[in-house]
Structures are given as structure tokens and as C-alpha cells.
Motif scaffolding. Structure first.
Motif, PDB file in Angstrom:
ATOM      1  N   ASP A   1       0.890  -1.162   0.000  1.00  0.00           N
ATOM      2  CA  ASP A   1       0.000   0.000   0.000  1.00  0.00           C
ATOM      3  C   ASP A   1       0.925   1.207   0.000  1.00  0.00           C
ATOM      4  O   ASP A   1       1.659   1.428   0.961  1.00  0.00           O
ATOM      5  CB  ASP A   1      -0.887  -0.006   1.241  1.00  0.00           C
TER       6      ASP A   1
ATOM      7  N   SER B   1       4.968  -0.415   3.972  1.00  0.00           N
ATOM      8  CA  SER B   1       4.812  -1.764   3.445  1.00  0.00           C
ATOM      9  C   SER B   1       6.183  -2.409   3.382  1.00  0.00           C
ATOM     10  O   SER B   1       7.124  -1.837   2.837  1.00  0.00           O
ATOM     11  CB  SER B   1       4.214  -1.718   2.042  1.00  0.00           C
TER      12      SER B   1
ATOM     13  N   GLN C   1      -2.174  -5.273   4.360  1.00  0.00           N
ATOM     14  CA  GLN C   1      -2.712  -3.942   4.103  1.00  0.00           C
ATOM     15  C   GLN C   1      -4.226  -3.993   3.959  1.00  0.00           C
ATOM     16  O   GLN C   1      -4.774  -4.968   3.455  1.00  0.00           O
ATOM     17  CB  GLN C   1      -2.084  -3.362   2.835  1.00  0.00           C
TER      18      GLN C   1
ATOM     19  N   VAL D   1      -5.067  -2.240  -0.966  1.00  0.00           N
ATOM     20  CA  VAL D   1      -3.903  -2.825  -1.619  1.00  0.00           C
ATOM     21  C   VAL D   1      -3.640  -2.124  -2.949  1.00  0.00           C
ATOM     22  O   VAL D   1      -4.527  -1.937  -3.754  1.00  0.00           O
ATOM     23  CB  VAL D   1      -4.124  -4.339  -1.827  1.00  0.00           C
ATOM     24  N   TYR D   2      -2.376  -1.737  -3.146  1.00  0.00           N
ATOM     25  CA  TYR D   2      -1.969  -1.062  -4.367  1.00  0.00           C
ATOM     26  C   TYR D   2      -0.844  -1.824  -5.060  1.00  0.00           C
ATOM     27  O   TYR D   2      -0.078  -1.265  -5.810  1.00  0.00           O
ATOM     28  CB  TYR D   2      -1.507   0.371  -4.059  1.00  0.00           C
TER      29      TYR D   2
END
Length: 191
Positions: A114, A119, A141, A144-145
Motif C-alpha cells: 500500500d 509496506s 494492508q 492494496v496497491y
């Protein structure tokens, strides 16, 4: 005809990547050129070097490192994202089935990054006494990215099925949540 099509498609993609690489260098964008070169190297490995039953562990490690480097191109220097990779033991002369290790890293990136929060992904691989120990931990997370809709074709469930075929009675795999982190551990008997 199918064989010819399979050869033409990767060849076409590599030519396109080479063209993009040349244009990035010509336009003095070395970071872009470097990213394209690393992506081409990842693709070359997956298309051409994983056709054998076993590959050198050193090549798998190199592939993992390149995969991480390509992913890190998506991360800003200002983001609080850390990916650590440690290797211990005599990895030379060890062979394993190809593409066994990457699903753990894909999973960690997909579910553990994230860019708006700290992270951390820790990856450790150790070879000792005819055993490979591979551990991947990631922070869990809320948003979430990481990798969205990863099209790797492998998930941890598919990996478990693959391991049961390739290494019957010669592996253990464990996943669990521990202290706010998701942990994956693979232990594999090697020759």
C-alpha cells in the motif's frame, strides 16, 4: 502452425521492446530504457529458459531479483515501501523446477503493498543440508496497491497442486498470519 505462431508472437514482442529501448536511449530517458531492458529479460526467461524440467536455482534467484526491480519501477522514492531479499548457503549446482518461487513474491506484492502506508516484504532463501528453505513475509494492508489482477497464471493454491506433482513427499508449504504479517514458507528437499 501453432509452433510457428508461438515463435512469432514472442519474437514480435521482443522486437517491439527493443524498439522502445532504442527510442528511450535516443531520447535520453535512461530509467525507461533500463525498465524496458529488465522487462525484456523477464520475458526472455519465462519464454525461453523455463522449458526444462529443472533450472539452476541461481537463474531462478536472478529472475526473482529482476521481477522485484521491475516492480520497484512503479514505486516512488517517497513511498514507504521496502522489499528485502537475502540468500544464504550454496545455491550453485542446485536445480529446481522453474517458476516455483515467484508466486510467493507475486502474492506478497499483490496483498502487501500500500503506497499510502508502510509496506515491507522480506524474502529469504537458504540452502543447507539438501534442503531449500524459502520464506516470504509481507505486511497486511487494508487497501492494496500492489499487482492488480496479476496474470501470472499461478496462485498459491495452484502452486500447491504443482508441488504435489513435481515433489511428492519432498516438500512442505505453510501460510499463516503472524503479528500483522502474512507469512509463506516453503521447504523443499533437493538433490
Amino acid at each position: 502452425m501453432s509452433f510457428l505462431k508461438a515463435q512469432i508472437n514472442p519474437h514480435f514482442l521482443f522486437n517491439v521492446l527493443n524498439s522502445f529501448y532504442a527510442k528511450a536511449l535516443k531520447n535520453d530517458v535512461p530509467e525507461l530504457a533500463d525498465g524496458i531492458a529488465k522487462l525484456a529479460e523477464l520475458m526472455r526467461y519465462m519464454v525461453y529458459e523455463t522449458n526444462e524440467d529443472k533450472v539452476a536455482l541461481e537463474k531462478e534467484i536472478h529472475h526473482l531479483k529482476k521481477f522485484i526491480q521491475v516492480y520497484q519501477l512503479r514505486i516512488s522514492e517517497d513511498d514507504d515501501v521496502f522489499i528485502n531479499f537475502a540468500v544464504k548457503g550454496a545455491v550453485d549446482n542446485v536445480k529446481i523446477s522453474p517458476m516455483l518461487l515467484i508466486p510467493f513474491v507475486e502474492n506478497a506484492i499483490k496483498h502487501g503493498i500500500d503506497t499510502k502506508a508502510k509496506s515491507v516484504i522480506n524474502i529469504s532463501l537458504e540452502v543447507a543440508q539438501n534442503k531449500l528453505s524459502y520464506k516470504v513475509t509481507n505486511t497486511m494492508q487494508q487497501a492494496v496497491y500492489g499487482l492488480k489482477n496479476s496474470a501470472s497464471g499461478f496462485g498459491l493454491d495452484n502452486l500447491k497442486k504443482r508441488l504435489s506433482i513435481l515433489y511428492p513427499n519432498a516438500y512442505t508449504i505453510e501460510t499463516k498470519v503472524e503479528k500483522g504479517c502474512f507469512l509463506s514458507l516453503l521447504e523443499l528437499k533437493i538433490d
